[in-house]
Design a protein around this motif. Structure first.
Motif, PDB file in Angstrom:
ATOM      1  N   VAL A   2       0.878  -1.173   0.000  1.00  0.00           N
ATOM      2  CA  VAL A   2       0.000   0.000   0.000  1.00  0.00           C
ATOM      3  C   VAL A   2       0.914   1.221   0.000  1.00  0.00           C
ATOM      4  O   VAL A   2       1.900   1.281   0.751  1.00  0.00           O
ATOM      5  N   PHE A   3       0.597   2.193  -0.852  1.00  0.00           N
ATOM      6  CA  PHE A   3       1.443   3.379  -1.025  1.00  0.00           C
ATOM      7  C   PHE A   3       0.628   4.661  -0.898  1.00  0.00           C
ATOM      8  O   PHE A   3      -0.559   4.690  -1.215  1.00  0.00           O
ATOM      9  N   VAL A   4       1.318   5.712  -0.481  1.00  0.00           N
ATOM     10  CA  VAL A   4       0.866   7.076  -0.732  1.00  0.00           C
ATOM     11  C   VAL A   4       1.793   7.628  -1.801  1.00  0.00           C
ATOM     12  O   VAL A   4       3.015   7.665  -1.613  1.00  0.00           O
ATOM     13  N   THR A   5       1.223   8.007  -2.932  1.00  0.00           N
ATOM     14  CA  THR A   5       2.022   8.579  -4.016  1.00  0.00           C
ATOM     15  C   THR A   5       2.014  10.099  -3.928  1.00  0.00           C
ATOM     16  O   THR A   5       1.160  10.704  -3.281  1.00  0.00           O
ATOM     17  N   VAL A   6       2.986  10.699  -4.587  1.00  0.00           N
ATOM     18  CA  VAL A   6       3.098  12.154  -4.597  1.00  0.00           C
ATOM     19  C   VAL A   6       3.499  12.595  -6.000  1.00  0.00           C
ATOM     20  O   VAL A   6       4.386  12.002  -6.614  1.00  0.00           O
ATOM     21  N   ASP A   7       2.829  13.624  -6.519  1.00  0.00           N
ATOM     22  CA  ASP A   7       3.205  14.125  -7.840  1.00  0.00           C
ATOM     23  C   ASP A   7       4.070  15.371  -7.698  1.00  0.00           C
ATOM     24  O   ASP A   7       4.362  15.826  -6.588  1.00  0.00           O
ATOM     25  N   LYS A   8       4.470  15.934  -8.839  1.00  0.00           N
ATOM     26  CA  LYS A   8       5.410  17.058  -8.809  1.00  0.00           C
ATOM     27  C   LYS A   8       4.818  18.313  -8.179  1.00  0.00           C
ATOM     28  O   LYS A   8       5.550  19.217  -7.780  1.00  0.00           O
ATOM     29  N   ASP A   9       3.491  18.374  -8.098  1.00  0.00           N
ATOM     30  CA  ASP A   9       2.840  19.507  -7.445  1.00  0.00           C
ATOM     31  C   ASP A   9       2.594  19.266  -5.963  1.00  0.00           C
ATOM     32  O   ASP A   9       2.020  20.117  -5.280  1.00  0.00           O
ATOM     33  N   GLY A  10       3.004  18.091  -5.472  1.00  0.00           N
ATOM     34  CA  GLY A  10       2.831  17.768  -4.062  1.00  0.00           C
ATOM     35  C   GLY A  10       1.489  17.142  -3.733  1.00  0.00           C
ATOM     36  O   GLY A  10       1.178  16.957  -2.554  1.00  0.00           O
ATOM     37  N   LYS A  11       0.697  16.787  -4.728  1.00  0.00           N
ATOM     38  CA  LYS A  11      -0.607  16.178  -4.475  1.00  0.00           C
ATOM     39  C   LYS A  11      -0.435  14.710  -4.121  1.00  0.00           C
ATOM     40  O   LYS A  11       0.325  13.985  -4.768  1.00  0.00           O
ATOM     41  N   LEU A  12      -1.168  14.257  -3.106  1.00  0.00           N
ATOM     42  CA  LEU A  12      -1.047  12.904  -2.583  1.00  0.00           C
ATOM     43  C   LEU A  12      -2.219  12.034  -3.020  1.00  0.00           C
ATOM     44  O   LEU A  12      -3.331  12.522  -3.219  1.00  0.00           O
ATOM     45  N   ALA A  13      -1.977  10.729  -3.125  1.00  0.00           N
ATOM     46  CA  ALA A  13      -3.032   9.769  -3.442  1.00  0.00           C
ATOM     47  C   ALA A  13      -2.681   8.438  -2.803  1.00  0.00           C
ATOM     48  O   ALA A  13      -1.502   8.120  -2.591  1.00  0.00           O
TER      49      ALA A  13
END
Length: 247
Positions: A170-181
């Motif tokens: 299970v992961f929390v991902t992060v994009d270049k804008d700092g948004k988490l999923a």
């Protein structure tokens, strides 16, 4: 005594015997007696003593998990790339993001062992001794905005972990804008395979918890939050926004 109870008793006794028979570990070292594999990838050292996460994750599990399981992923990844010098020169992130470039004959081995190496390298980094500070600053704001706050994140993350069928993460991902999923993956798959980046993740393969928690994955998931290093996670969050986060 019922047959099921006898099986559980024998299994617990076997685990205890295994733990008693195993050699001691020191931080950053592979299992004693294992030869270091040749190749472009190496086992990263633990950033703390294997006993540092007690009582939530026991030292025996940490030693096996790091020195045996993770080492095996590194060894087998190097073996898979042994005759592919062009791939061996690439970063692990590039290899995993472009699995279609990997010859079909070794693609599954690279996917499984490369993913295992990436996932575990991240995993050791984002844990630490119990009792560290809670999320704060930009990281806390992102958790509140994107995941409903820390309490909801933990609940949703744990639910996702219990729903993984068999082995996975299970992961929390992060994009270049700092948004988490929040995402889950089977086996040793990783968001890196879709070009994503991982902020944090938890291993729900049985090798991560069975010696201490047996079949009680939910108990392990709940206890694991006690050893999440929010300082390390905050550093990863800042690196993601800066475009420098790798594994």
């Amino acid at each position: 005594m019922h047959a099921f109870d006898r099986r559980n008793l024998l299994r617990a006794a076997g685990a205890a015997t295994l733990a008693a028979a195993m050699p001691a570990f020191s931080a950053g070292r592979a299992w004693a007696g294992d030869a270091a594999p040749s190749g472009p990838f190496t086992l990263p050292p633990l950033p703390y003593d294997p006993a540092a996460l007690e009582p939530h994750i026991d030292a025996t599990t940490m030693g096996l998990h790091h020195g045996k399981h993770h080492q095996a992923y590194v060894t087998n990844l190097n073996k898979a790339l042994a005759d592919h010098d062009d791939l061996a020169k690439r970063s692990l992130e590039e290899i995993l993001a472009k699995l279609d470039d990997v010859p079909e004959a070794v693609r599954t081995a690279v996917r499984n062992n490369g993913g295992g190496h990436a996932n575990h390298s991240m995993f050791w980094q984002i844990m630490g001794a119990p009792g560290g500070p809670a999320p704060e600053g930009e990281l806390k704001a992102a958790i509140d905005a994107d995941l409903g706050g820390l309490e909801k994140l933990e609940a949703d993350f744990n639910t996702a972990g219990t729903k993984v069928f068999g082995s996975g993460w299970v992961f929390v991902t992060v994009d270049k804008d700092g948004k988490l999923a929040l995402v889950s993956k089977p086996n040793q798959d990783t968001p890196l395979m879709q070009g994503g980046r991982v902020l944090l993740g938890n291993d729900v393969w049985e090798h991560a918890y069975y010696l201490k928690y047996q079949n009680k994955r939910a108990d392990y998931l709940k206890a694991w939050w006690n050893v999440v290093s929010w300082k390390a996670v905050a550093d990863r969050y800042a690196a993601a926004k800066a475009g420098t986060l790798t594994i």
